[in-house]
Every structure is written in C-alpha cells, then in structure tokens.
Design an enzyme around this catalytic site. Structure first.
Site, PDB file in Angstrom:
ATOM      1  N   THR A 194      -9.734  -5.052   0.671  1.00 43.35           N
ATOM      2  CA  THR A 194     -10.669  -5.553   1.686  1.00 43.35           C
ATOM      3  C   THR A 194     -11.418  -4.442   2.409  1.00 43.35           C
ATOM      4  O   THR A 194     -12.362  -4.717   3.151  1.00 43.35           O
ATOM      5  CB  THR A 194      -9.892  -6.355   2.759  1.00 43.35           C
ATOM      6  OG1 THR A 194      -8.889  -5.485   3.307  1.00 43.35           O
ATOM      7  CG2 THR A 194      -9.231  -7.579   2.165  1.00 43.35           C
ATOM      8  N   GLN A 202       2.377  -5.869  -3.113  1.00 46.49           N
ATOM      9  CA  GLN A 202       2.677  -5.909  -1.662  1.00 46.49           C
ATOM     10  C   GLN A 202       4.010  -5.190  -1.391  1.00 46.49           C
ATOM     11  O   GLN A 202       4.399  -4.348  -2.175  1.00 46.49           O
ATOM     12  CB  GLN A 202       2.710  -7.345  -1.141  1.00 46.49           C
ATOM     13  CG  GLN A 202       1.343  -8.023  -1.086  1.00 46.49           C
ATOM     14  CD  GLN A 202       0.941  -8.678  -2.381  1.00 46.49           C
ATOM     15  OE1 GLN A 202       1.723  -9.354  -3.015  1.00 46.49           O
ATOM     16  NE2 GLN A 202      -0.293  -8.502  -2.797  1.00 46.49           N
ATOM     17  N   GLY A 249      -4.145  -4.325  -4.449  1.00 40.65           N
ATOM     18  CA  GLY A 249      -5.149  -3.358  -4.894  1.00 40.65           C
ATOM     19  C   GLY A 249      -4.423  -2.082  -5.258  1.00 40.65           C
ATOM     20  O   GLY A 249      -3.994  -1.345  -4.388  1.00 40.65           O
ATOM     21  N   HIS A 250      -4.195  -1.863  -6.551  1.00 37.09           N
ATOM     22  CA  HIS A 250      -3.426  -0.700  -6.985  1.00 37.09           C
ATOM     23  C   HIS A 250      -4.383   0.397  -7.448  1.00 37.09           C
ATOM     24  O   HIS A 250      -5.102   0.237  -8.422  1.00 37.09           O
ATOM     25  CB  HIS A 250      -2.454  -1.107  -8.097  1.00 37.09           C
ATOM     26  CG  HIS A 250      -1.372  -2.022  -7.605  1.00 37.09           C
ATOM     27  ND1 HIS A 250      -0.558  -2.750  -8.415  1.00 37.09           N
ATOM     28  CD2 HIS A 250      -0.968  -2.321  -6.340  1.00 37.09           C
ATOM     29  CE1 HIS A 250       0.300  -3.453  -7.685  1.00 37.09           C
ATOM     30  NE2 HIS A 250       0.054  -3.214  -6.418  1.00 37.09           N
ATOM     31  N   GLY A 267      -0.078  13.763  -3.940  1.00 33.79           N
ATOM     32  CA  GLY A 267      -1.528  13.614  -4.108  1.00 33.79           C
ATOM     33  C   GLY A 267      -1.797  12.457  -5.044  1.00 33.79           C
ATOM     34  O   GLY A 267      -0.883  11.951  -5.692  1.00 33.79           O
ATOM     35  N   LYS A 292       2.286   2.150  -5.105  1.00 36.93           N
ATOM     36  CA  LYS A 292       3.009   1.682  -6.296  1.00 36.93           C
ATOM     37  C   LYS A 292       2.193   1.878  -7.568  1.00 36.93           C
ATOM     38  O   LYS A 292       2.753   2.194  -8.614  1.00 36.93           O
ATOM     39  CB  LYS A 292       3.346   0.184  -6.162  1.00 36.93           C
ATOM     40  CG  LYS A 292       4.296  -0.129  -5.026  1.00 36.93           C
ATOM     41  CD  LYS A 292       4.516  -1.619  -4.888  1.00 36.93           C
ATOM     42  CE  LYS A 292       3.299  -2.376  -4.434  1.00 36.93           C
ATOM     43  NZ  LYS A 292       2.827  -2.075  -3.074  1.00 36.93           N
ATOM     44  N   THR A 296      -6.081 -11.596   3.053  1.00 38.58           N
ATOM     45  CA  THR A 296      -7.128 -10.913   2.291  1.00 38.58           C
ATOM     46  C   THR A 296      -8.244 -11.882   1.895  1.00 38.58           C
ATOM     47  O   THR A 296      -9.227 -11.468   1.292  1.00 38.58           O
ATOM     48  CB  THR A 296      -6.537 -10.291   1.008  1.00 38.58           C
ATOM     49  OG1 THR A 296      -5.957 -11.349   0.230  1.00 38.58           O
ATOM     50  CG2 THR A 296      -5.477  -9.251   1.325  1.00 38.58           C
ATOM     51  N   ARG A 350      -6.214   0.464   7.856  1.00 41.28           N
ATOM     52  CA  ARG A 350      -4.784   0.156   7.977  1.00 41.28           C
ATOM     53  C   ARG A 350      -4.259   0.765   9.266  1.00 41.28           C
ATOM     54  O   ARG A 350      -4.646   1.885   9.617  1.00 41.28           O
ATOM     55  CB  ARG A 350      -4.014   0.758   6.801  1.00 41.28           C
ATOM     56  CG  ARG A 350      -4.442   0.181   5.468  1.00 41.28           C
ATOM     57  CD  ARG A 350      -3.745   0.897   4.323  1.00 41.28           C
ATOM     58  NE  ARG A 350      -4.206   0.390   3.038  1.00 41.28           N
ATOM     59  CZ  ARG A 350      -4.320   1.128   1.936  1.00 41.28           C
ATOM     60  NH1 ARG A 350      -4.011   2.403   1.941  1.00 41.28           N
ATOM     61  NH2 ARG A 350      -4.742   0.574   0.816  1.00 41.28           N
ATOM     62  N   ASP A 409       0.814  -1.226   0.000  1.00 42.77           N
ATOM     63  CA  ASP A 409       0.000   0.000   0.000  1.00 42.77           C
ATOM     64  C   ASP A 409       0.845   1.272   0.000  1.00 42.77           C
ATOM     65  O   ASP A 409       0.429   2.303   0.518  1.00 42.77           O
ATOM     66  CB  ASP A 409      -0.971   0.024   1.200  1.00 42.77           C
ATOM     67  CG  ASP A 409      -1.776  -1.249   1.292  1.00 42.77           C
ATOM     68  OD1 ASP A 409      -2.224  -1.723   0.246  1.00 42.77           O
ATOM     69  OD2 ASP A 409      -1.931  -1.785   2.405  1.00 42.77           O
TER      70      ASP A 409
HETATM   71  P1  IMP Z   1      -2.583 -12.834   1.768  1.00 38.59           P
HETATM   72  O1  IMP Z   1      -1.612 -12.252   0.802  1.00 38.59           O
HETATM   73  O2  IMP Z   1      -4.023 -12.585   1.393  1.00 38.59           O
HETATM   74  O3  IMP Z   1      -2.300 -14.271   2.068  1.00 38.59           O
HETATM   75  O4  IMP Z   1      -2.401 -12.050   3.162  1.00 38.59           O
HETATM   76  C1  IMP Z   1      -1.220 -12.177   3.941  1.00 38.59           C
HETATM   77  C2  IMP Z   1      -0.859 -10.835   4.578  1.00 38.59           C
HETATM   78  O5  IMP Z   1      -0.437  -9.926   3.564  1.00 38.59           O
HETATM   79  C3  IMP Z   1      -2.001 -10.144   5.319  1.00 38.59           C
HETATM   80  O6  IMP Z   1      -1.453  -9.410   6.396  1.00 38.59           O
HETATM   81  C4  IMP Z   1      -2.546  -9.169   4.285  1.00 38.59           C
HETATM   82  O7  IMP Z   1      -3.207  -8.073   4.867  1.00 38.59           O
HETATM   83  C5  IMP Z   1      -1.242  -8.749   3.626  1.00 38.59           C
HETATM   84  N1  IMP Z   1      -1.429  -8.282   2.253  1.00 38.59           N
HETATM   85  C6  IMP Z   1      -1.636  -9.028   1.142  1.00 38.59           C
HETATM   86  N2  IMP Z   1      -1.733  -8.246   0.059  1.00 38.59           N
HETATM   87  C7  IMP Z   1      -1.571  -6.990   0.481  1.00 38.59           C
HETATM   88  C8  IMP Z   1      -1.530  -5.724  -0.195  1.00 38.59           C
HETATM   89  O8  IMP Z   1      -1.652  -5.610  -1.416  1.00 38.59           O
HETATM   90  N3  IMP Z   1      -1.338  -4.635   0.607  1.00 38.59           N
HETATM   91  C9  IMP Z   1      -1.152  -4.725   1.946  1.00 38.59           C
HETATM   92  N4  IMP Z   1      -1.173  -5.872   2.612  1.00 38.59           N
HETATM   93  C10 IMP Z   1      -1.379  -6.999   1.884  1.00 38.59           C
END
Ligand code: IMP
Length: 418
Positions: free
Chosen positions: A295, A218, A36-37, A409, A12, A124, A299, A9
């Site tokens: 989701t 990520q 989620g970009h 921004g 990117k 997620t 945060r 987050d």
């Molecule tokens: P998973 O990738 O859904 O298995 O989640 C594993 C961990 O990575 C959890 O803490 C999620 O919140 C975190 N996570 C997965 N994708 C993202 C992302 O794109 N941004 C921030 N956290 C993420």
C-alpha cells in the site's frame, strides 16, 4: 517453514529467496494479495504479492495452497510481469483447486466495512476479510469451481446480490460490480489452467526425497486467533496454518524458521507497545525504507520486542530464528530491547492473553551499546562487531531460539549464516 514473528514485513521474501536454493517446491499457504514480498536480485527488484518468492530461482516450482485467497487479476498480472521481466514462470506455477477467489465485490465490501467501522483496522483494501468471510460462510467461489461455468455463475450472482444488499441498490458502485464481473470471467478462463492438487504435489515431492519450503505471509501478531485481535488479518498466520493451508499433515513439517527484524514495525492500526517517539520513528523509517510494499503506507517503527518474540517462538514452535535488517541499526550509539511489559499487576515477560491489557502496557527496556560500524559487507558471524554479536545473543535469549541467519541488506548475498 518460514514464518513472520512480528506484524509482517519482517523480510520473509528475502529469506525464502535464500532458502529456496535448497528446495524443489515453494508453497504459499495463507493470506492473499495483502502481502508484499520484496526480493532484490543483482540487477532488479521484485515485489511479489501472491506468487511465492521462490519463483526467482530458475528451476523451482511454486504453488499457491488452498489456504490462500487468490485475486485472479492480480495473480495473472504478476505472472505476466515475471514473464516480461525475464523470469520464465511457465509450467512452474500452480494454484490449489481449493483456493478461494477474491471477487471484485469483496474489495468494495472491504472498503465499505472500513468506512462503517467504529474501530478501523486499516486493512490493505484487497478484499481479504470479506473473501475469508465467504469461505467460512460456505458460499465462496473456489478455483476448482471455475471448471464448471454454471456453478461459477450461480455463486457470482448470489455474491453480487449479497454485496448489493450490504452496499445498497441504485448506487453507481453496483454498476461496477457488474462490469468487473465480465473482466473476472475472462481472467478465470486463464486461471483454471493453473489448477493443481497442492497437497498431492507436496507429498510426491517429499516422497522423491526433495525438500519443500512453506512460505508464510504477514506475521504472528496479525494472526486472527493469536494476534492483536481485532487489529489482525483474517487468516491464521502462525505455523499451525501451514499444514491446513497446503494440504499436508503437521508431522511432515520438520523445521520452522521464524523471521524477526532487529527492530519492530507495524502498518495498519492496533497496539505497538515498543513504538518509538516521533523523531526516532521518522529516522528508522527512512533508514529502513519502512513503507508498505503493498500500500506504500508508512510503517510505525519501534524497538525489538522480546516479549512478542518469546510468544512467537512458543506459538509457532520455532526451531530457529532469522534476524533481518541488522544493518539499519548500524549508526546508533545505543540500541534497546524490550524485555518485559509493565502492567497494573507488575512486570510480565509473557505476551498478555488479555488484549485490553496489551493496549495499556509500558515496555521495560534494556539498553545495549551500539556497534557504530557498517555491517552490510560482513559475511561471517566472527566478523560482526562485538556489540552487534552481544545484541544478537540477547535476541536469542529473549526469543529462547537460536539464530540461523542474519540479513545485513536487501541483496541475496547480504546474509550471514550462523
Ligand atoms: P487485511 O489483511 O488487508 O485485511 O488487513 C488487516 C491488517 O493486517 C491491517 O493492519 C494490515 O495493514 C495488516 N496487513 C495485512 N497484510 C500485511 C502484510 O503483508 N504486512 C504487514 N501488515 C499487513
């Protein structure tokens, strides 16, 4: 290459969107629909989960590499939505033959595993972990398999049987495994049309003298090897993964830009050494709109962590830094940066390799004066308030990496090139 240097987050999507201007090809190489970009164009906002953010430029081709775990239904929904919203994605999207597919039962297994875990990761729920488990277990279904219906059917049968053995027979959930399977097969017929050799396309593009942008998902601290294990995602989010996940050699990569927010956020469970006290946490979350793009979860927020930034620079071999969301700190009279961690053995400036220790550290802060001026309309380094420049210089020192750009921004135009 664009890489996240915190817990994801970092913004990117926006940086990829800006840099895609100079590239012919944009490639995602790990993760899946857990990402989620968010990209804001003058007239509308897009949240992309699987298709690279470069798609919002009219003439770029965007590929999904073998290192990604692909959710077919989600991918097609995203593709169709882009088409309906006036972004013509036709002939501009390709998916690697080697990308593993997230099946409906992987999502159910993700949930079951969270429900049963003593240490909840806070995933997620997109089936990411179970799909990578099947990949490494050498029983996964890949995009290329969809061209061979018998093989596909056998792998799905075996997958459903395995899922049932974990979830239990006779529960209503097993019926939904079967129903979802029909929907999955319908999507597969469409998906196979996108199959391509991603590594070869990249090599050909480079041979033609064009540029390729590799888009990470990520962040470094969520890397399955180098992150805050076990509170991580199931892929390698660090720079080394880009070559493997796209099918090229590491010597083909000539720059790695690390993206950091001017502060820190984390969604999901696990340590966050620089976490704010509740009041400040609430304030920055509201100011920065810090809710998960996938989701919607709030945060957790904290000060900039220089120890993590230094580690990220090292483990990713950063060649430059992009700092995002500087404007979120515009109204603060004082800003803090974490310069070290206090441990039982004294103050350390390197990210601890022992993660139990990480859970126990106390951040050491340095206070800097705030700039108390709006920065959203600033477009050059010289026009930034002096205190903001001092703050950014400190980030550069802590990360031991030069800043290439600062985002002030969400809009494409809100960028300062250094
Ligand atoms: P998973 O990738 O859904 O298995 O989640 C594993 C961990 O990575 C959890 O803490 C999620 O919140 C975190 N996570 C997965 N994708 C993202 C992302 O794109 N941004 C921030 N956290 C993420």
């Amino acid at each position: 290459m664009i890489i996240g240097c915190q817990w994801g987050d970092e913004g990117k999507g926006k940086i990829v969107d800006v840099l895609a201007e100079d590239a012919q090809l944009v490639v995602r190489y790990q993760g899946g629909a857990n990402a989620g970009h968010t990209v804001q164009l003058p007239d509308q906002e897009f949240i992309l989960h699987q298709i690279p953010s470069g798609i919002l430029h009219p003439d770029k081709r965007c590929l999904i590499g073998n290192g990604v775990v692909l959710d077919a239904a989600e991918f097609l929904r995203e593709y169709d939505a882009l088409d309906q919203r006036g972004v013509n994605p036709k002939k501009r999207v390709g998916v690697s033959y080697g990308a593993h597919l997230v099946l409906p039962y992987h999502k159910i297994l993700d949930q079951v595993s969270e429900d049963q875990a003593t240490k909840k990761i806070g995933t997620t729920g997109r089936g990411i972990g179970p799909t990578y488990e099947d990949k490494v277990g050498r029983r996964g279904l890949r995009v290329g398999d969809l061209r061979h219906p018998d093989r596909t059917n056998t792998l799905i049968e075996e997958g459903i049987a395995r899922a049932k053995s974990i979830i239990g027979e006779g529960e209503s959930i097993t019926d939904s495994l079967m129903e979802d399977r029909e929907a999955f097969l319908r999507d597969s017929d469409r998906l196979v049309e996108f199959a391509t050799d991603v590594g070869l396309e990249i090599a050909n593009t480079l041979a033609d003298g064009d540029s390729v942008l590799l888009e990470g998902a990520q962040g470094t601290a969520l890397d399955v090897d180098h992150g805050t294990y076990p509170f991580v995602t199931s892929s390698n989010t660090t720079a080394g993964a880009a070559a493997i996940g796209s099918g090229i050699g590491p010597t083909m990569i000539d720059s790695v830009t690390g993206v950091v927010k001017a502060y820190t956020t984390r969604v999901g469970n696990g340590p966050l050494p620089t976490a704010f006290e509740p009041e400040m946490d609430e304030m920055i979350r509201e100011l920065g709109g810090e809710f998960g793009a996938t989701t919607g979860r709030p945060r957790r927020c904290g000060w900039f962590d220089g120890v993590l930034a230094k580690f990220s620079a090292r483990v990713n071999g950063l060649t430059g830094l992009a700092v995002t969301k500087l404007d979120v700190l515009d109204t603060l009279p004082e800003v803090y940066v974490c310069t070290g961690y206090e441990t039982q053995h004294g103050i350390i400036e390197d990210f601890p390799a022992d993660l139990v220790e990480l859970g126990e550290v106390k951040p050491v802060y340095e206070m800097l004066p705030g700039w108390m001026e709006p920065t959203k309309e600033i477009r050059s380094q010289e026009d930034l308030p002096r205190a903001a420049r001092v703050f950014l210089e400190r980030l550069e020192e802590l990360a031991e990496t030069s800043i290439e750009m600062v985002s002030v921004g969400p809009k494409r135009s809100q960028i300062i090139r250094f």
